[in-house]
Motif scaffolding. Structure first.
Motif, PDB file in Angstrom:
ATOM      1  N   TYR A  12       7.924   1.777  -2.189  1.00  0.00           N
ATOM      2  CA  TYR A  12       8.050   3.056  -2.907  1.00  0.00           C
ATOM      3  C   TYR A  12       9.230   3.824  -2.334  1.00  0.00           C
ATOM      4  O   TYR A  12       9.189   4.325  -1.219  1.00  0.00           O
ATOM      5  CB  TYR A  12       6.769   3.876  -2.770  1.00  0.00           C
ATOM      6  CG  TYR A  12       6.679   5.031  -3.759  1.00  0.00           C
ATOM      7  CD1 TYR A  12       6.019   4.867  -4.972  1.00  0.00           C
ATOM      8  CD2 TYR A  12       7.250   6.259  -3.478  1.00  0.00           C
ATOM      9  CE1 TYR A  12       5.926   5.908  -5.883  1.00  0.00           C
ATOM     10  CE2 TYR A  12       7.167   7.301  -4.382  1.00  0.00           C
ATOM     11  CZ  TYR A  12       6.497   7.124  -5.589  1.00  0.00           C
ATOM     12  OH  TYR A  12       6.418   8.159  -6.489  1.00  0.00           O
ATOM     13  N   GLU A  16      11.212   4.473  -7.532  1.00  0.00           N
ATOM     14  CA  GLU A  16       9.815   4.544  -7.929  1.00  0.00           C
ATOM     15  C   GLU A  16       9.394   6.005  -8.124  1.00  0.00           C
ATOM     16  O   GLU A  16       8.635   6.328  -9.045  1.00  0.00           O
ATOM     17  CB  GLU A  16       8.928   3.873  -6.883  1.00  0.00           C
ATOM     18  CG  GLU A  16       9.051   2.355  -6.860  1.00  0.00           C
ATOM     19  CD  GLU A  16      10.440   1.868  -6.462  1.00  0.00           C
ATOM     20  OE1 GLU A  16      11.064   1.147  -7.262  1.00  0.00           O
ATOM     21  OE2 GLU A  16      10.904   2.249  -5.354  1.00  0.00           O
ATOM     22  N   LEU A  43       3.385   2.577  -6.115  1.00  0.00           N
ATOM     23  CA  LEU A  43       3.562   3.173  -7.438  1.00  0.00           C
ATOM     24  C   LEU A  43       2.329   2.935  -8.309  1.00  0.00           C
ATOM     25  O   LEU A  43       1.905   3.829  -9.057  1.00  0.00           O
ATOM     26  CB  LEU A  43       4.811   2.604  -8.111  1.00  0.00           C
ATOM     27  CG  LEU A  43       5.083   3.087  -9.541  1.00  0.00           C
ATOM     28  CD1 LEU A  43       5.289   4.599  -9.577  1.00  0.00           C
ATOM     29  CD2 LEU A  43       6.289   2.370 -10.141  1.00  0.00           C
TER      30      LEU A  43
END
Length: 362
Positions: A12, A16, A43
């Motif tokens: 992430y 994202e 995510l």
């Protein structure tokens, strides 16, 4: 409109975060949204907390046996491996897709990669260098530039005070990124060495982790003006406790952390590399330095340290710029891209059907 977003990243980062923010805004705008994400990635977990349908996709070759997206008007691809998932989906079901690219390095010359990009209805880059790369591979589809939008983080005044107490009396300079070679932490260390003796009140705080961390810590040995604090989940607190954000990357698609720092009210200094000059307009929204040069980074830091009025001017200008790249504005731009892509896909489909009818014998 029903849009399916695809991001198969297992980690992430900024991309994202941007995917999540855009999905949230589109839900607020009344879209029906489906999202495909890696179930092992953060995510996926975040998407489960909002009002959209989420499907787990572990690999770009999987989950093509049935079209569970038959109600979707368009696929929006946000991550490298996902372009192949969209290409396969289009080949099987004819679903149109667009691609948002976030890195400015050259696109692979492999046949399958070129097909994935050239079969897209539209290509979107976050910055001018990215769109230049996209234009090299595009066929007839549109190539557009839609920058990232700034993300805000929650702030705890108690946590801010703790950070400020930890660095009491210091002019706190943040660099926040994954500790990879191209992120320019080595340039910040060079600047810290320049400032160590004459400016003891200027202190660098490195936020993040990665493959280069051990090597960077070795470079910073005996420097008392650098602290490595690792990954932090409370970036809003760090932004509000700091005095300056630096981002001296050697290469960068755009630099979403710069936008985040601007949003939090920090003056910013970045390298003249990649898409960074798209958002740091020198002497207006921030200061640019020579890529890889610790001396020029140090001189810009000294300049801002000594000039509170300039810091305030840059922050005010940056806030005005951020209004132009708000998530609401970005969502509106994407809506036009979607409409054009869907219209073009319907036009092509209509021509194909007409051609098939013309070939049917009487």
């Amino acid at each position: 409109m029903h849009i399916c977003h695809i991001n198969l990243a297992s980690s992430y980062h900024g991309g994202e975060n941007q995917t999540f923010e855009l999905i949230q805004q589109q839900i607020r705008n009344g879209y029906e949204v489906t999202a495909l994400a890696n179930p092992k990635g953060p995510l996926y977990a975040r998407l489960l907390t909002i009002d959209c349908t989420v499907h787990p996709i572990r690999h770009h070759l999987l989950n093509h046996t049935h079209n569970f997206l038959n109600k979707c008007d368009l696929l929006h691809v946000h991550e490298g491996r996902a372009v192949y998932w969209a290409l396969i989906q289009k080949a099987i079901f004819g679903t149109p897709y667009i691609i948002t690219r976030r890195i400015d390095n050259p696109i692979s010359s492999k046949w399958i990669t070129r097909q994935a990009y050239q079969q897209a209805s539209a290509l979107v880059g976050l910055s001018k260098p990215i769109t230049q790369q996209l234009k090299k591979i595009s066929k007839l589809q549109a190539v557009l530039r839609i920058p990232s939008s700034p993300v805000s983080y929650p702030v705890s005044e108690d946590n801010v005070k703790i950070i400020q107490q930890q660095f009491a009396g210091k002019f706190l300079v943040l660099q926040a990124a994954n500790m990879l070679k191209h992120k320019g932490f080595d340039t910040s260390i060079k600047a810290a060495k320049q400032l160590n003796s004459d400016y003891p009140n200027i202190h660098f705080c490195f936020i993040g982790d990665g493959s280069e961390r051990h090597h960077l810590e070795q470079q910073a040995t005996n420097l008392k003006n650098i602290t490595f604090v690792g990954k932090q989940s409370n970036m809003g607190d760090w932004f509000h406790a700091a005095d300056l954000l630096v981002h001296p990357s050697h290469s960068e698609g755009l630099g979403s952390v710069i936008l985040e720092g601007m949003k939090a009210g920090l003056p910013v200094v970045g390298s003249n590399a990649g898409g960074i000059p798209d958002i740091i307009h020198h002497e207006h929204t921030g200061l640019l330095t020579t890529t890889g040069c610790g001396e020029t980074l140090a001189s810009n830091i000294i300049r801002l340290y000594n000039d509170p009025a300039l810091r305030g001017q840059l922050v005010n200008n940056a806030h005005r710029y951020l209004n132009e790249v708000s998530i609401e504005s970005c969502a509106e731009k994407y809506e036009q891209v979607y409409l054009n892509a869907v219209d073009n896909a319907c036009l092509v489909k209509g021509k194909q059907q007409k051609s098939l009818k013309g070939n049917i014998p009487n």
